[in-house]
Design an enzyme around this catalytic site. Structure first.
Site, PDB file in Angstrom:
ATOM      1  N   HIS A 136       0.737  -1.272   0.070  1.00 28.60           N
ATOM      2  CA  HIS A 136       0.031  -0.102  -0.014  1.00 28.60           C
ATOM      3  C   HIS A 136       0.867   1.264   0.190  1.00 28.60           C
ATOM      4  CE1 HIS A 136      -3.270  -2.856   0.650  1.00 28.60           C
ATOM      5  NE2 HIS A 136      -3.938  -2.047   0.121  1.00 28.60           N
ATOM      6  N   ARG A 190     -10.730   4.204  -1.348  1.00 28.94           N
ATOM      7  CA  ARG A 190     -10.092   3.758  -0.307  1.00 28.94           C
ATOM      8  C   ARG A 190     -10.161   4.247   0.899  1.00 28.94           C
ATOM      9  NH1 ARG A 190      -5.667   2.163  -4.135  1.00 28.94           N
ATOM     10  NH2 ARG A 190      -5.821  -0.079  -4.173  1.00 28.94           N
ATOM     11  N   GLU A 225     -11.345 -10.644  -4.622  1.00 28.84           N
ATOM     12  CA  GLU A 225     -10.041 -10.459  -4.093  1.00 28.84           C
ATOM     13  C   GLU A 225      -9.348 -11.566  -3.573  1.00 28.84           C
ATOM     14  OE1 GLU A 225      -8.850  -6.880  -2.357  1.00 28.84           O
ATOM     15  OE2 GLU A 225     -10.723  -6.840  -1.159  1.00 28.84           O
ATOM     16  N   ASN A 269      -4.658  -6.901  -6.941  1.00 30.17           N
ATOM     17  CA  ASN A 269      -3.486  -7.016  -6.095  1.00 30.17           C
ATOM     18  C   ASN A 269      -3.594  -7.980  -4.971  1.00 30.17           C
ATOM     19  OD1 ASN A 269      -3.085  -4.506  -7.218  1.00 30.17           O
ATOM     20  ND2 ASN A 269      -3.998  -3.229  -5.727  1.00 30.17           N
ATOM     21  N   ASP A 270      -4.665  -8.279  -4.376  1.00 34.81           N
ATOM     22  CA  ASP A 270      -4.908  -9.173  -3.386  1.00 34.81           C
ATOM     23  C   ASP A 270      -5.246 -10.545  -3.974  1.00 34.81           C
ATOM     24  OD1 ASP A 270      -4.337  -8.237  -0.796  1.00 34.81           O
ATOM     25  OD2 ASP A 270      -6.214  -7.019  -0.931  1.00 34.81           O
ATOM     26  N   ARG A 318       2.192  -9.353  -0.768  1.00 32.80           N
ATOM     27  CA  ARG A 318       2.570  -8.330  -1.658  1.00 32.80           C
ATOM     28  C   ARG A 318       3.447  -7.067  -1.180  1.00 32.80           C
ATOM     29  NH1 ARG A 318      -3.633  -5.778  -1.678  1.00 32.80           N
ATOM     30  NH2 ARG A 318      -2.720  -3.707  -2.203  1.00 32.80           N
ATOM     31  N   CYS A 336     -10.127  -3.066 -10.310  1.00 30.64           N
ATOM     32  CA  CYS A 336      -9.608  -1.723  -9.660  1.00 30.64           C
ATOM     33  C   CYS A 336      -8.279  -1.972  -8.978  1.00 30.64           C
ATOM     34  CB  CYS A 336     -10.471  -1.598  -8.550  1.00 30.64           C
ATOM     35  SG  CYS A 336     -10.728  -2.725  -7.251  1.00 30.64           S
TER      36      CYS A 336
HETATM   37  C1  PEP Z   1      -6.745  -4.964  -4.486  1.00 31.70           C
HETATM   38  O1  PEP Z   1      -6.463  -5.831  -3.519  1.00 31.70           O
HETATM   39  O2  PEP Z   1      -6.651  -5.077  -5.822  1.00 31.70           O
HETATM   40  C2  PEP Z   1      -7.428  -3.510  -4.218  1.00 31.70           C
HETATM   41  C3  PEP Z   1      -7.452  -2.772  -5.183  1.00 31.70           C
HETATM   42  O3  PEP Z   1      -7.613  -3.332  -2.975  1.00 31.70           O
HETATM   43  P1  PEP Z   1      -6.353  -2.931  -2.030  1.00 31.70           P
HETATM   44  O4  PEP Z   1      -5.043  -2.582  -2.916  1.00 31.70           O
HETATM   45  O5  PEP Z   1      -6.615  -1.690  -1.258  1.00 31.70           O
HETATM   46  O6  PEP Z   1      -5.977  -3.799  -1.155  1.00 31.70           O
HETATM   47 MG    MG Z   2      -7.422  -5.431  -1.736  1.00 29.66          MG
END
Ligand code: PEP
Ligand code: MG
Length: 584
Positions: A209, A316, A451, A474-475, A485, A522
């Site tokens: 993040h 977020r 996710e 991402n997750d 990650r 996203c």
């Molecule tokens: C994701 O996991 O892709 C996502 C958009 O949420 P975050 O990156 O805030 O975990």
């Molecule tokens: Mg996420």
């Protein structure tokens, strides 16, 4: 002597400037430049803070019981000695008068400089005194927190300077590059309003993040640069190459010239892309694509509108909850924040995601997550459902904000049908509470993040309950491949093109299309121009990303023909090495 450090490229562009080392101090300090007429007042603030701590320690010394351990008295002596050390005071004065740093920044900079000297000491006892120095400085900072800063002027923004400017202007007025061992997402956000032209951290992954916030700030950044915070010294000249993931320290004139040239090329490309701002995102074969923005703060809505986003695909909200030392935002504060974002989008839809704290997004950076596997622990919707009263505060605030525009409500990390049912029940309760109060609220479309692999595999169940889905790659990558990650040690295995990941993404998109429900991506892959054509080929028509990426992705879309991309994407999906196949 020039040397370079490799890390992970997380935010594109080139930054050239002087290094500012930020230590591990646990108190948030503001970084801003002061004006000439504020120098004396800032020095005085440090002096008063220091005097207050001296008095406090002397009082403690006087009141020490006779039978107190000898070590305690010795410790107080050491602290008093460090406080009165000339090197600390003259150094702080130097940073304030010569560099115009505000008092807190000057103090932590000097702490970093002296800390290095302690690190290099041979004598173990002396080396360990660094911790005492840190405690002493933290004490001064605490006192200073209570003393109002006379710094009223907003920080000067770090103009992107050309190499020519830099050579002419080797004074304090040059861009600054922040170098730290680690920065929390909340730290990063604090620097959003600050003065840095680039970021370098020792740790962190590409979709940690911290990296995401750096990207959202559109500032070149390299993370996972291992020992950079030890090798780079305060004030060193550094180049941050956010495209290659390299940090060049003490560059020669030739290297500076080369990077100065590249910097200008990037600027020109950016300017060229701004012409696409009002062009609709339609492919060569007439497919309309929705380009949405990811934001962290309500004020970011203005940036989203400026680059032509047709809505917010991911707000977020957890960033409203961070760094508040346990005091969470109440319903009114949240309502005002969501309303600001909704009104800022001037009628365009805003997708508000409920709080997603935990893992690498701790509520407070001083509160280290001690759980064994934080990413698998009580984060996101699990955290919200664990405290339904707090959860409903957020739900009521969002429902109330929905009166002011078009709002979608999105839930992170759902994996179980029971969680879906509990979530929907909480929304009903929140509505009933508002009704009982006689408070107005608006309609919201309900959506779920996909996710977790479990969610992707049970997409039909999700579509039964929700109006839309948003794929958080991402997750999804993290949990499908069992790769943290945020951990640079396994970042080479973090692969958006892994066949298993692509299969999950493709199936979710296909199922949504079949049922006529909207789906977007996203996660960071949505803003990656190397992924645009593949996602289009898989049928995706809604992308949500940092505002800074929107125009580059739009350019890809304008050049794409989905009639050709669809059969090609099917072949990529069937390939056992999609990356190699795509490279062909
Ligand atoms: C994701 O996991 O892709 C996502 C958009 O949420 P975050 O990156 O805030 O975990
Ligand atoms: Mg996420």
């Amino acid at each position: 002597m020039t040397f370079s450090i490799s890390g992970l490229a997380v935010s594109r562009g080139i930054a050239i400037g002087r290094a500012v080392l930020v230590g591990s101090i646990r108190i948030d300090v503001a970084h801003s430049f002061i004006e000439l007429d504020q120098i004396e007042a800032e020095i005085d603030r440090v002096r008063r803070g220091r005097n207050a701590v001296v008095e406090e320690l002397q009082r403690l010394q006087d009141e020490l019981p006779h039978d107190a351990p000898h070590e305690l008295a010795a410790l107080l002596d050491v602290h008093l000695m460090l406080l009165q050390d000339e090197v600390l005071t003259t150094g702080v004065k130097h940073w304030i008068t010569e560099r115009m740093y505000n008092a807190e920044w000057a103090l932590t900079t000097q702490l970093e400089v002296i800390g290095r000297q302690f690190d290099e000491m041979e004598d173990e006892y002396l080396r360990e005194r660094k911790a005492d120095l840190e405690q002493v400085v933290e004490r001064i900072l605490r006192y200073m927190k209570g003393v109002i800063s006379p710094v009223a002027s907003p920080p000067r923004s770090p103009a992107r300077k050309t190499q020519q400017d830099l050579l002419l202007d080797d004074t304090m007025d040059v861009p600054l590059v922040l170098v730290a061992h680690d920065l929390s997402p909340a730290d990063m956000l604090q620097f959003k309003k600050s003065v840095f032209a680039g970021f370098v951290t020792d740790v962190g992954g590409k979709t940690s993040h911290t990296a995401i916030v750096a990207r959202s700030m559109d500032i070149p950044a390299v993370v996972g640069a291992r020992v950079s915070s030890q090798l780079v010294r305060q004030d060193d000249w550094v180049i941050v190459d956010g495209d290659a993931g390299v940090v060049i320290v003490d560059p020669s004139a030739i290297i500076l010239a080369e990077y100065g040239y590249r910097q200008r090329q990037i600027e020109l490309e950016r300017e060229r892309l701004t012409r696409l701002r009002h062009t609709p995102a339609i492919t060569l074969d007439g497919q309309r694509v929705e380009l949405l923005a990811n934001i962290e703060q309500p004020a970011d809505a203005a940036v989203a509108v400026r680059v032509g986003a047709v809505g917010i695909g991911l707000f977020r909200t957890e960033f409203l909850f961070m760094g508040r030392h346990g005091r969470l935002p109440d319903e009114e504060e949240q309502y005002l924040a969501y309303r600001e974002a909704v009104e800022g989008m001037q009628g365009l839809p805003v997708t508000i995601r409920t709080v997603d704290v935990g893992a690498d997004k701790p509520l407070d950076k001083s509160h280290k997550d001690t759980h064994l596997s934080p990413a698998l622990g009580l984060r996101a919707i699990r955290w919200s459902l664990d405290d339904p009263v707090m959860f409903r505060v957020q739900l009521r605030a969002v429902l109330r904000a929905a009166v002011h525009g078009s709002v979608n409500l999105l839930f992170p990390m759902l994996a179980h049908t029971s969680e879906i049912r509990q979530t929907l029940a909480q929304i009903e309760l929140a509505r009933a509470e508002l009704q009982e109060r006689g408070q107005v609220y608006g309609p919201v479309r309900l959506g779920a993040m996909i996710e977790v692999p479990a969610a992707a595999l049970m997409v039909r169940t999700f579509l039964h309950y929700f109006d839309f889905l948003s794929i958080g790659t991402n997750d999804l990558i993290q949990y499908t491949l069992a790769i943290d990650r945020a951990d640079e040690a396994v970042s080479h295995l973090y692969d958006p093109l892994h066949p298993a990941v692509l299969r999950l993404v493709a199936d979710v998109i296909a199922e949504c299309q079949a049922q006529g429900k909207s789906v977007s991506v996203c996660g960071e892959t949505a803003g990656d121009v190397d992924m645009t054509r593949l996602l289009l080929g898989l049928g995706l028509r809604s992308f949500s990303m940092h505002p800074a990426q929107i125009l580059a992705v739009k350019q890809e879309i304008l050049r794409a023909d989905t009639r050709k991309l669809a059969p090609w994407a099917r072949k990529v999906l069937l390939s056992d090495d999609p990356a190699a196949f795509m490279a062909l």
